[in-house]
Write a protein that holds these residues in place. Sequence first.
Motif, short mmCIF file in Angstrom:
data_model
loop_
_atom_site.label_atom_id
_atom_site.label_comp_id
_atom_site.label_asym_id
_atom_site.label_seq_id
_atom_site.Cartn_x
_atom_site.Cartn_y
_atom_site.Cartn_z
N VAL A 55 51.59 6.29 -37.95
CA VAL A 55 51.91 7.11 -38.58
C VAL A 55 53.59 5.53 -39.14
O VAL A 55 54.15 5.49 -37.61
N GLU A 56 54.01 5.78 -39.70
CA GLU A 56 55.28 5.20 -40.26
C GLU A 56 56.63 5.54 -40.10
O GLU A 56 58.05 5.52 -39.77
N TRP A 57 56.44 6.90 -41.03
CA TRP A 57 57.84 7.94 -41.38
C TRP A 57 56.77 9.33 -41.93
O TRP A 57 55.76 9.33 -42.43
N SER A 58 58.00 9.96 -41.19
CA SER A 58 57.29 11.86 -42.30
C SER A 58 58.43 12.66 -41.29
O SER A 58 59.74 11.04 -42.58
N ALA A 86 57.64 7.96 -49.89
CA ALA A 86 56.22 9.08 -49.76
C ALA A 86 57.32 9.96 -49.06
O ALA A 86 57.12 11.15 -49.51
N MET A 87 58.02 9.63 -48.37
CA MET A 87 58.14 10.65 -47.29
C MET A 87 60.26 11.01 -47.75
O MET A 87 60.34 12.16 -46.95
N ALA A 88 60.52 9.91 -48.18
CA ALA A 88 61.86 10.18 -48.22
C ALA A 88 61.48 11.92 -50.08
O ALA A 88 62.42 12.57 -49.42
N ARG A 144 67.73 15.29 -47.36
CA ARG A 144 66.13 14.88 -46.70
C ARG A 144 66.31 14.27 -46.10
O ARG A 144 67.27 13.38 -45.74
N TRP A 145 66.21 14.38 -43.92
CA TRP A 145 65.65 13.92 -43.10
C TRP A 145 64.92 12.83 -43.55
O TRP A 145 63.30 13.60 -43.55
N VAL A 146 64.26 12.42 -43.20
CA VAL A 146 63.27 11.29 -42.94
C VAL A 146 63.18 11.18 -41.69
O VAL A 146 64.07 10.35 -40.96
N VAL A 147 61.86 10.51 -40.82
CA VAL A 147 61.65 9.92 -39.80
C VAL A 147 60.97 9.26 -39.62
O VAL A 147 60.05 9.40 -39.47
N ARG A 148 61.92 8.40 -38.60
CA ARG A 148 60.94 7.09 -38.31
C ARG A 148 60.19 7.02 -36.98
O ARG A 148 60.86 6.75 -36.36
#
Length: 334
Positions: A42-45, A129-131, A327-331
């Motif tokens: 997983v790279e981003w969520s 994609a997660m943005a 939106r928050w993206v999670v590295r």
Amino acid sequence: MPGLPASFRAYVVDKPGDGTFGRGPRTLQPADLPPGEVTVRVEWSGVNFKDGLAAREDGRVARSYPLVPGIDLAGTVVASDDAAFPVGARVVANGYDIGVGRHGGYAAYARIPSGYAVPLPDGLTTRDAMAIGTAGFTAAMSVQALEERGLRPGDGPVLVTGASGGVGSTAVAILASRGHEVWAATGKAEETGRLTGLGAAGILTREEVTAPGRPLDSARWAGAVDTVGAATLPYVLRTLRVGAAVASSGNASGAELVTTVFPFILRGVSLLGMDSANMAIELRCALWNRLATDLAPRGMDSGITEVDLDTLEPALDSIVAGEARGRWVVRVSG
């Protein structure tokens, strides 16, 4: 298993046998992952309202403990029992029981059924994609449903409630890019500039869309996307034009709906429920491909805040408290 380290980091919520609820970063091993044909680095969520609920003891969405939240994820396949998803393929996954009934995106590795995986469309990075994420996916689903119901550019103004949040702001951006006259309702006056930059033609205050009214008020909206629920949906229903529809996807203000039958029987309006979690995989793949093409939201990076597993917790609390701005993206993995 080849491609996996002996241990990796994750954000875990837990409620062991003694009933003590806890949450925070933890080290997991591959054996902790659930069954599935596809293992993803997983790279981003992302941070979604349901993720915030999963991280609360009273959230009532976590189906088992311990649980890695994160209802969406994007990354690279590192092990696979399905030839359709070879090692090295980039994928995105959201919905189903990810992050509520099985470990989700807040871990360096996730294992999912191959029937949950969507090939990452050309033109999107895993961060892109997660943005977009589940919020943007739901927004696109809403716009698609309204247009399939007959909404066309030029029909009249389209209202988006909760426009400062992830679903709302993306809906504004998509509708505007498709030529609709979009009006954004928000309780955050400081977000006006961002929303007009995304294409909003006008702004309504929270008070305007939550005030009591008659069973039917002046018909104003050719369509609507409601992301708030109890506080705003009654207003939307009583102000839709004849034959118009509202796509409903949120309950941030509550789940109870107090309205009358008059919008339905005197104006023929439609209430369209948006359930992104259970969309069939074929339709899910098609919608993700549209998010990379004709439904791509303008200003994709507008209002994006990056966090990681160590700085995730305040975002989870903020989204439940109604403090989302964009939106928050999670590295997850560098």
